[in-house]
Scaffold this motif. Structure first.
Motif, PDB file in Angstrom:
ATOM      1  N   SER A  23      24.437 -47.323  17.080  1.00 13.73           N
ATOM      2  CA  SER A  23      22.738 -46.714  16.590  1.00 13.73           C
ATOM      3  C   SER A  23      22.219 -46.066  17.660  1.00 13.73           C
ATOM      4  O   SER A  23      21.313 -45.074  17.406  1.00 13.73           O
ATOM      5  CB  SER A  23      22.190 -48.055  16.475  1.00 13.73           C
ATOM      6  OG  SER A  23      22.550 -48.881  15.374  1.00 13.73           O
ATOM      7  N   ARG A  24      22.534 -46.336  19.172  1.00 12.58           N
ATOM      8  CA  ARG A  24      22.028 -45.763  20.013  1.00 12.58           C
ATOM      9  C   ARG A  24      22.665 -44.308  20.154  1.00 12.58           C
ATOM     10  O   ARG A  24      22.003 -43.406  20.405  1.00 12.58           O
ATOM     11  CB  ARG A  24      22.142 -46.530  21.361  1.00 12.58           C
ATOM     12  CG  ARG A  24      21.475 -47.745  21.320  1.00 12.58           C
ATOM     13  CD  ARG A  24      21.510 -48.356  22.716  1.00 12.58           C
ATOM     14  NE  ARG A  24      20.916 -47.588  23.678  1.00 12.58           N
ATOM     15  CZ  ARG A  24      20.776 -47.855  25.051  1.00 12.58           C
ATOM     16  NH1 ARG A  24      21.783 -48.786  25.532  1.00 12.58           N
ATOM     17  NH2 ARG A  24      19.981 -47.310  25.788  1.00 12.58           N
ATOM     18  N   ALA A  26      23.533 -42.356  17.651  1.00  6.63           N
ATOM     19  CA  ALA A  26      22.829 -41.489  16.681  1.00  6.63           C
ATOM     20  C   ALA A  26      21.587 -41.020  17.445  1.00  6.63           C
ATOM     21  O   ALA A  26      21.097 -39.850  17.181  1.00  6.63           O
ATOM     22  CB  ALA A  26      22.473 -42.220  15.534  1.00  6.63           C
ATOM     23  N   VAL A  27      20.809 -41.894  18.071  1.00  5.36           N
ATOM     24  CA  VAL A  27      19.682 -41.410  18.810  1.00  5.36           C
ATOM     25  C   VAL A  27      20.043 -40.305  19.723  1.00  5.36           C
ATOM     26  O   VAL A  27      19.340 -39.070  19.870  1.00  5.36           O
ATOM     27  CB  VAL A  27      18.662 -42.711  19.371  1.00  5.36           C
ATOM     28  CG1 VAL A  27      17.518 -41.938  20.167  1.00  5.36           C
ATOM     29  CG2 VAL A  27      18.312 -43.372  18.294  1.00  5.36           C
ATOM     30  N   LYS A  28      20.990 -40.564  20.490  1.00  9.41           N
ATOM     31  CA  LYS A  28      21.439 -39.513  21.607  1.00  9.41           C
ATOM     32  C   LYS A  28      21.736 -38.318  20.942  1.00  9.41           C
ATOM     33  O   LYS A  28      21.476 -37.204  21.456  1.00  9.41           O
ATOM     34  CB  LYS A  28      22.538 -40.130  22.292  1.00  9.41           C
ATOM     35  CG  LYS A  28      22.747 -39.510  23.757  1.00  9.41           C
ATOM     36  CD  LYS A  28      23.684 -40.286  24.610  1.00  9.41           C
ATOM     37  CE  LYS A  28      23.798 -39.663  25.852  1.00  9.41           C
ATOM     38  NZ  LYS A  28      24.758 -40.533  26.669  1.00  9.41           N
ATOM     39  N   LYS A  29      22.563 -38.433  20.123  1.00 15.48           N
ATOM     40  CA  LYS A  29      23.014 -37.174  19.443  1.00 15.48           C
ATOM     41  C   LYS A  29      21.859 -36.407  18.587  1.00 15.48           C
ATOM     42  O   LYS A  29      21.825 -35.298  18.769  1.00 15.48           O
ATOM     43  CB  LYS A  29      24.288 -37.411  18.287  1.00 15.48           C
ATOM     44  CG  LYS A  29      25.505 -37.604  19.161  1.00 15.48           C
ATOM     45  CD  LYS A  29      26.409 -37.980  18.178  1.00 15.48           C
ATOM     46  CE  LYS A  29      28.003 -38.056  19.024  1.00 15.48           C
ATOM     47  NZ  LYS A  29      28.284 -36.843  19.660  1.00 15.48           N
ATOM     48  N   THR A  30      20.836 -37.108  18.057  1.00 17.22           N
ATOM     49  CA  THR A  30      19.863 -36.587  17.571  1.00 17.22           C
ATOM     50  C   THR A  30      18.689 -35.858  18.342  1.00 17.22           C
ATOM     51  O   THR A  30      18.360 -34.715  18.327  1.00 17.22           O
ATOM     52  CB  THR A  30      19.055 -37.508  16.819  1.00 17.22           C
ATOM     53  OG1 THR A  30      19.961 -38.071  15.867  1.00 17.22           O
ATOM     54  CG2 THR A  30      18.137 -36.899  15.755  1.00 17.22           C
ATOM     55  N   GLN A  31      18.824 -36.538  19.532  1.00 19.97           N
ATOM     56  CA  GLN A  31      17.707 -36.131  20.879  1.00 19.97           C
ATOM     57  C   GLN A  31      18.627 -35.928  21.940  1.00 19.97           C
ATOM     58  O   GLN A  31      18.737 -37.129  22.764  1.00 19.97           O
ATOM     59  CB  GLN A  31      16.549 -36.970  20.921  1.00 19.97           C
ATOM     60  CG  GLN A  31      15.679 -36.524  22.057  1.00 19.97           C
ATOM     61  CD  GLN A  31      15.369 -34.915  22.068  1.00 19.97           C
ATOM     62  OE1 GLN A  31      16.126 -34.261  22.937  1.00 19.97           O
ATOM     63  NE2 GLN A  31      14.498 -34.509  21.419  1.00 19.97           N
ATOM     64  N   PRO A  32      19.366 -35.070  22.200  1.00 18.00           N
ATOM     65  CA  PRO A  32      20.324 -34.962  23.366  1.00 18.00           C
ATOM     66  C   PRO A  32      19.662 -34.970  24.848  1.00 18.00           C
ATOM     67  O   PRO A  32      20.294 -35.206  25.683  1.00 18.00           O
ATOM     68  CB  PRO A  32      21.163 -33.972  23.284  1.00 18.00           C
ATOM     69  CG  PRO A  32      20.891 -33.165  21.972  1.00 18.00           C
ATOM     70  CD  PRO A  32      19.505 -33.788  21.535  1.00 18.00           C
ATOM     71  N   ARG A  37      14.072 -38.616  25.693  1.00 19.07           N
ATOM     72  CA  ARG A  37      14.325 -39.964  25.174  1.00 19.07           C
ATOM     73  C   ARG A  37      13.653 -40.865  26.212  1.00 19.07           C
ATOM     74  O   ARG A  37      12.810 -41.939  25.658  1.00 19.07           O
ATOM     75  CB  ARG A  37      15.809 -40.372  24.961  1.00 19.07           C
ATOM     76  CG  ARG A  37      16.449 -39.553  24.074  1.00 19.07           C
ATOM     77  CD  ARG A  37      17.749 -40.459  23.482  1.00 19.07           C
ATOM     78  NE  ARG A  37      18.889 -40.579  24.745  1.00 19.07           N
ATOM     79  CZ  ARG A  37      19.579 -39.602  25.390  1.00 19.07           C
ATOM     80  NH1 ARG A  37      19.396 -38.332  24.898  1.00 19.07           N
ATOM     81  NH2 ARG A  37      20.093 -39.923  26.614  1.00 19.07           N
TER      82      ARG A  37
END
Ligand code: HEM
Length: 74
Positions: A23-24, A26-32, A37
């Protein structure tokens, strides 16, 4: 080394940790951008709906991980 070498885990608890990692990631790849972040962290950490949504994402990923481990039945 791959950040996701396997979906196999020894215990359900480790599986849940993996679901959080998915899950985390996905967030990192969506907002690098680390700074972006970090700047958004305060908002989501203090918003009940954001936290509920994050829990939902983890629950969805946990279903996948659990299935991949045959629900740790064997
Ligand atoms: C920290 C999970 C979404 C930014 C954490 C931590 C967890 C977590 C468990 C604590 C880690 C620790 O202290 O060891 C999740 C999940 C998410 C999610 C499951 C959604 C499915 C987001 C979003 C942002 C974000 C949307 C910002 C855009 C951060 C930041 C930290 C953090 C900056 C702090 C890292 C640190 O202090 O080292 N998150 N998060 N997360 N999260 Fe999230």
């Amino acid at each position: 080394m791959s950040w996701l070498p396997t979906l196999q885990t020894n215990t359900p608890e480790q599986g849940y940790e993996l679901a959080i990692k998915l899950s985390r990631m996905a967030v990192k790849k969506t907002q690098p951008d680390d700074e972006t972040r970090s700047s958004l962290r305060h908002d989501y950490a203090n918003n009940a709906d954001s936290l509920t949504m994050a829990s939902h994402v983890v629950a969805t990923n946990f279903q996948t991980v659990a299935q991949a481990n045959n629900y740790w039945r064997d």
